[in-house]
Each structure stands twice: as C-alpha cells, then as structure tokens.
Design an enzyme around this catalytic site. Structure first.
Site, PDB file in Angstrom:
ATOM      1  N   LYS A  38      24.069   5.327  61.531  1.00 29.17           N
ATOM      2  CA  LYS A  38      24.418   4.922  60.162  1.00 29.17           C
ATOM      3  C   LYS A  38      23.570   3.723  59.739  1.00 29.17           C
ATOM      4  O   LYS A  38      23.085   3.658  58.609  1.00 29.17           O
ATOM      5  CB  LYS A  38      25.922   4.621  60.081  1.00 29.17           C
ATOM      6  CG  LYS A  38      26.763   5.895  60.222  1.00 29.17           C
ATOM      7  CD  LYS A  38      28.252   5.654  60.441  1.00 29.17           C
ATOM      8  CE  LYS A  38      28.954   6.986  60.737  1.00 29.17           C
ATOM      9  NZ  LYS A  38      30.386   6.868  61.013  1.00 29.17           N
TER      10      LYS A  38
ATOM     11  N   GLN B 269      34.688   2.415  62.201  1.00 25.91           N
ATOM     12  CA  GLN B 269      34.385   3.577  63.033  1.00 25.91           C
ATOM     13  C   GLN B 269      35.624   3.984  63.837  1.00 25.91           C
ATOM     14  O   GLN B 269      36.262   3.146  64.476  1.00 25.91           O
ATOM     15  CB  GLN B 269      33.204   3.250  63.965  1.00 25.91           C
ATOM     16  CG  GLN B 269      32.693   4.425  64.767  1.00 25.91           C
ATOM     17  CD  GLN B 269      32.095   5.540  63.910  1.00 25.91           C
ATOM     18  OE1 GLN B 269      31.494   5.298  62.872  1.00 25.91           O
ATOM     19  NE2 GLN B 269      32.262   6.779  64.349  1.00 25.91           N
TER      20      GLN B 269
ATOM     21  N   ASP C 223      34.248   6.108  53.378  1.00 23.34           N
ATOM     22  CA  ASP C 223      34.645   7.220  54.254  1.00 23.34           C
ATOM     23  C   ASP C 223      35.574   8.195  53.529  1.00 23.34           C
ATOM     24  O   ASP C 223      35.790   9.312  53.996  1.00 23.34           O
ATOM     25  CB  ASP C 223      35.400   6.672  55.473  1.00 23.34           C
ATOM     26  CG  ASP C 223      34.556   6.669  56.739  1.00 23.34           C
ATOM     27  OD1 ASP C 223      33.708   7.573  56.883  1.00 23.34           O
ATOM     28  OD2 ASP C 223      34.768   5.785  57.576  1.00 23.34           O
TER      29      ASP C 223
HETATM   30  N1  GUN Z   1      34.649   9.019  63.734  1.00 25.25           N
HETATM   31  C1  GUN Z   1      34.258  10.308  63.729  1.00 25.25           C
HETATM   32  N2  GUN Z   1      33.850  10.683  62.497  1.00 25.25           N
HETATM   33  C2  GUN Z   1      33.988   9.591  61.704  1.00 25.25           C
HETATM   34  C3  GUN Z   1      33.708   9.358  60.324  1.00 25.25           C
HETATM   35  O1  GUN Z   1      33.287  10.224  59.553  1.00 25.25           O
HETATM   36  N3  GUN Z   1      33.985   8.094  59.891  1.00 25.25           N
HETATM   37  C4  GUN Z   1      34.479   7.135  60.709  1.00 25.25           C
HETATM   38  N4  GUN Z   1      34.726   5.936  60.174  1.00 25.25           N
HETATM   39  N5  GUN Z   1      34.740   7.330  61.981  1.00 25.25           N
HETATM   40  C5  GUN Z   1      34.484   8.556  62.471  1.00 25.25           C
END
Ligand code: GUN
Length: 294
Positions: A54, A98, A121
C-alpha cells in the site's frame, strides 16, 4: 470445451493508476497533497507485506503515506487516541487500520472510531449502510476491485447468478450487497454460501460467476464449477513456499471462460481501489475546505 482467459489484475490496476494520476496532479497543483495513514499493530508477516504494498502504491502516485507501526501489546485506548489524532489531522485524508488486529483488541471498536469521511477501507457502518441503500460514498476495496475487474474485462453481471463463497464483512457480505443493487455493473441474482452451507457444490455449480472468498486453500475444485463459468479467486493462502488461492486453479482452469490468477488477480485491485478511495477522500476534504473559506 471453452478457452479460459486469465483476468490480469495487475494490468487493470495499472489502468486505474493512470486514471488517478491527473487527479492527484490537480490536487498537488492547488497545493494539496493527498495523505493516507496506515496503522499496523503487531508483527503479522502477511500484514507487513500488504502494508508495504500500500505504501509503494502511494509512492507511485505521489500520495503521502504515514505509517504507524504499533507493538503487539498496544491497548485499545492507545489505538483509539491515535485514530482521534488522525481524524483531526488536515494532512491525513484516509485512515486504514490493517486487519487482523491482535485478539485482545475488538476490531469493531476500532473501525467504528475512524471518521466516515476518512474511511478509505469502507468498513465503517455509515459507509456500509450507504452501500446497502444504493447511495455509496466509500466502497470496500476488494469488492469494488472485483466489480471493476469484471466491468473492465467486458463481463456482464446483469441478469447473472453470482455465487459468493464466504460471508466476511470485508468481502462476501459487501460484495453481495453491491451486485444485488439496481445499478450498472450489478442487477445480479446473488447467493451467499459459507462454512455451514450443506452441499456447497450444488450451489457453486449453478454459478455463472463464482467468487471464492472463504480463506481456505483450493476448496473450489473442478467438479464444483459449471462449464463456461467466470471464476474470481479472492484467496491468498501460503502453502509451503507457494501462494495459492481458494480455487484449485489446475482442476478448474480447463472448464471455465475466465479466471483470476493468484497472485496477480484480485490482490492488485484491492490496492488500486484503496488508492482511488484515498484520492476521492482528499478531493472531498478539499472541496469542504473550499466551502468553509467562502
Ligand atoms: N486485511 C485483509 N484485507 C484487508 C483490507 O482490505 N483492509 C484492511 N484494513 N485490512 C485487511
């Protein structure tokens, strides 16, 4: 016999980056740089890889990224107070925590604290509610990425039977809600299956579009899919040294019309849509700042 086409998530994600570039440039030209805060708690190795991806995507686009790597033993109060600070920070337009969080922290308490205007998100109940009523602001990144993969591959969803295996708040449930809307890129008939569904294959065999998002390696096998179906594999599972999906690619690939690979299918799209949400959050922030000045 059909000839399967691989849906190239990397190439489609690259198109999306090219579309975002001028939007970032226009903000920067006005003296505003979009900013994304990424919070990682603990040392989960897969999460560390995702967070790095990211950050790299931010770098590629000229989005500022702020990383907060907190120790595993961080308590809820500390995490909430960091989120409060970021909610109030004018340089941060998107906040991502996350997942998964360490087991002593209730994820819900954390996700509900993020300002819905910075919820890139799309996990806050406000944004999920807006999705449900057909008036979305921030869509969850993986479901949105799947919708874009299909749209940009010329695969029609309208009138199709979409079967989703997996009922997570991150993928299965919001994706079902998106595909069932009376809207472009949707208007599907949707079934959601999960670990307690008896005779799973009876459902998956009826799918025109099958989405595997159950988080177990290679559970969808060739005898569970209809000839000519489209198969979207959301899974990323480590088996020995290899990354494999929730679909047993080798037994399915000869039967289907389209399939996403793992890696290089849905994964890059999740990151691309996160970037799209961050740019959108920044644009909305600056529009509000402009209104306040007038
Ligand atoms: N963990 C697995 N997929 C995601 C996601 O799309 N966003 C976040 N914040 N954590 C994750």
């Amino acid at each position: 016999m059909t000839f399967p086409q691989l849906i190239d998530g990397k190439a489609i994600a690259a198109q999306i980056y090219e579309e975002l570039r001028p939007r970032v440039a226009s903000l920067v030209a006005q003296g505003f740089q979009p900013g994304l805060a990424v919070i990682l708690v603990g040392e989960n190795p897969a999460s560390q890889v995702y967070v790095r991806n990211k950050e790299r995507a931010c770098e590629k686009l000229g989005i500022r990224s702020f990383r907060y790597h907190l120790p595993e033993k961080t308590d809820l109060g500390e995490l909430l107070s960091l989120i409060d600070t970021l909610n109030a920070c004018a340089e941060v337009h998107g906040i991502l925590v996350q997942l998964p969080l360490p087991p002593h922290i209730e994820e819900r308490n954390v996700l509900y604290r993020i300002s819905p205007e910075k919820d890139v998100d799309g996990f806050h109940p406000y944004n999920l509610g807006r999705l449900m009523v057909g008036d979305p602001v921030f869509l969850p990144c993986t479901p949105w990425g799947i919708q874009e993969l299909l749209r940009r591959s010329g695969i029609e969803v309208e009138g199709k039977h979409v079967v989703i295996v997996g009922r997570s708040n991150i993928v299965g449930k919001p994706l079902a809600m998106m595909f069932v809307q009376k809207a472009k890129g949707a208007n599907a008939t949707v079934s959601i299956c999960h670990t307690r569904t008896p005779d799973l294959a009876e459902h998956t065999k009826r799918a025109d579009i099958l989405v595997a998002a159950c988080g177990s390696p290679r559970v969808i096998t060739g005898n569970m899919v209809k000839e000519g179906a489209v198969v979207i594999d959301v899974g990323i599972n480590r088996v020995g040294e290899k990354l494999v999906g929730d679909v047993d690619f080798d037994s399915v690939v000869g039967k289907v019309s389209y399939i996403t690979p793992v890696p290089g299918g849905v994964g890059p799209m999740t990151v691309a849509m996160l970037m799209a949400n961050t740019v959108k959050a920044a644009e909305r922030f600056f529009a509000r700042a402009g209104e306040r000045k007038q």
